[in-house]
Write an enzyme that holds these catalytic residues in place. Sequence first.
Site, short mmCIF file in Angstrom:
data_model
loop_
_atom_site.label_atom_id
_atom_site.label_comp_id
_atom_site.label_asym_id
_atom_site.label_seq_id
_atom_site.Cartn_x
_atom_site.Cartn_y
_atom_site.Cartn_z
CG PHE A 122 -2.04 -0.99 1.10
CD1 PHE A 122 -1.80 -2.35 1.25
CD2 PHE A 122 -3.33 -0.58 0.80
CE1 PHE A 122 -2.80 -3.28 1.10
CE2 PHE A 122 -4.35 -1.50 0.65
CZ PHE A 122 -4.08 -2.85 0.79
N GLY A 125 -1.10 8.33 -0.22
CA GLY A 125 -0.60 9.66 0.17
C GLY A 125 0.90 9.73 -0.09
CE LYS A 126 3.04 15.24 2.49
NZ LYS A 126 3.37 16.07 3.64
CE1 TYR A 127 3.03 7.07 5.40
CE2 TYR A 127 3.99 4.89 5.45
CZ TYR A 127 3.57 6.02 6.11
OH TYR A 127 3.69 6.10 7.48
N GLY A 251 10.87 -5.71 17.36
CA GLY A 251 10.90 -4.87 18.55
C GLY A 251 10.67 -5.60 19.86
CD GLU A 319 1.99 -4.64 14.55
OE1 GLU A 319 2.76 -4.56 13.59
OE2 GLU A 319 2.19 -4.04 15.63
#
Length: 370
Positions: A122, A125-127, A251, A319
């Site tokens: 995906f 927008g700015k991605y 993480g 997630e």
Amino acid sequence: MSFKMHLLTSRTVAVILPVLLLLGMLYSYIWRHYRDGIFGQEVRPADGSSSRVDFTIVNHWFHLVASDYLEYQQPSIVQGSRTDVVTVTPWLAPIVWEGTYNPELLDSIYRPQNISIAATVFAVGKYTKFLRDFLETAEQHFFVGFKVHVYVFTDRPKEVHQVKMASGRQLFKRAAVDSASSPLQLTVVPVPGSNRWQEISARRMELIQTLIEEKLQNHMDYIFCLDVDSKFHGRWGTESLGALVAVIHPGYYRDDRSKFPYERRPESTAYVAPRKGDFYYCGGAFGGLLQEVHRLANTCRTNFEADAKKGIEAAWQEESHLNRYMLINKPTKVLSPEYLWQDFKPRNPEVRIIRFSGVIKNYADIRPNV
Ligand code: UD2
């Protein structure tokens, strides 16, 4: 035969025949449902809604045929190639780390099967700015030598540049076209933008489900759903194939499960109780056979919508729902954090290779909201 006797026999036949006919109809009805339950997919997510999808049966998953001519190192069952990490889950799914598999052997098994892999990404927008690096590195490392079709969901189709690909594989832009004949293809799927990043992230499950139903079923074998703000740095190939594939989040993999950022509100369908949980999985990479990912996407979407009706948005959107799903529906293959590292994190010694990694980004610059 007397007239009385004759009358009795014809009456018996008149009763038995319809009963037999009814029994036959009942049998065929029950058999049809039983057969569909096994070979088709009657997907019933938690809220009881259903969507019906038929998939072809996959032979390559059940039957692994190796080449008689390939010579390779003898595998040992007393000396593991990795003793510093755990390579199998308690439900006996492999955990893939560098050094646990033979890539040539695996490729030689899967190549003759002519398998095809869809990847979704995906870029809303700015991605879109991450797309070039994502695609160029995918070309170099993602299932090289296999039939790969990348589906880019974007609200800015014009910004999806044509990317020239190396080594004879041609990646090209084709709007909403479905053809699995070229080795690596790119399809742009236009989607609406949004002024909330949470919504963009959460909507992915619904769009993945629809893509599988409308374009992929019976055309592709496997699907991987990946975050766009990432780059490939090393091989990601046949070792990652499985019915349901999850990636361990970089993480939290050394943490106690009480620290995992699961959704902790019992009123959410993504809820995980404090003393539960295996691993914390990434929302940024998951995959598997089409029918398994369809089931996952359908369930997560349905549960997400059920939460939304109660005014709840899970802690980490899809997630959180994915983690809840994987707790109950155990992944059949688990990929180590080599398969989704984060560039801002120093590499831990057990991570011998980083295959795919999230780039460092300034959220305030690229997200539509903070
Ligand atoms: C984490 C997860 C991500 C998702 C998110 C929670 C990893 C490594 N990342 O990433 O998968 O679960 O938390 O929602 O597991 N996107 C757009 N436009 C936007 C915003 C997002 O296209 O304006 C897409 C894009 O493909 C991006 C993905 O959504 O890669 C996830 O968004 P993110 O990267 O901003 O989320 P992040 O880094 O917190």
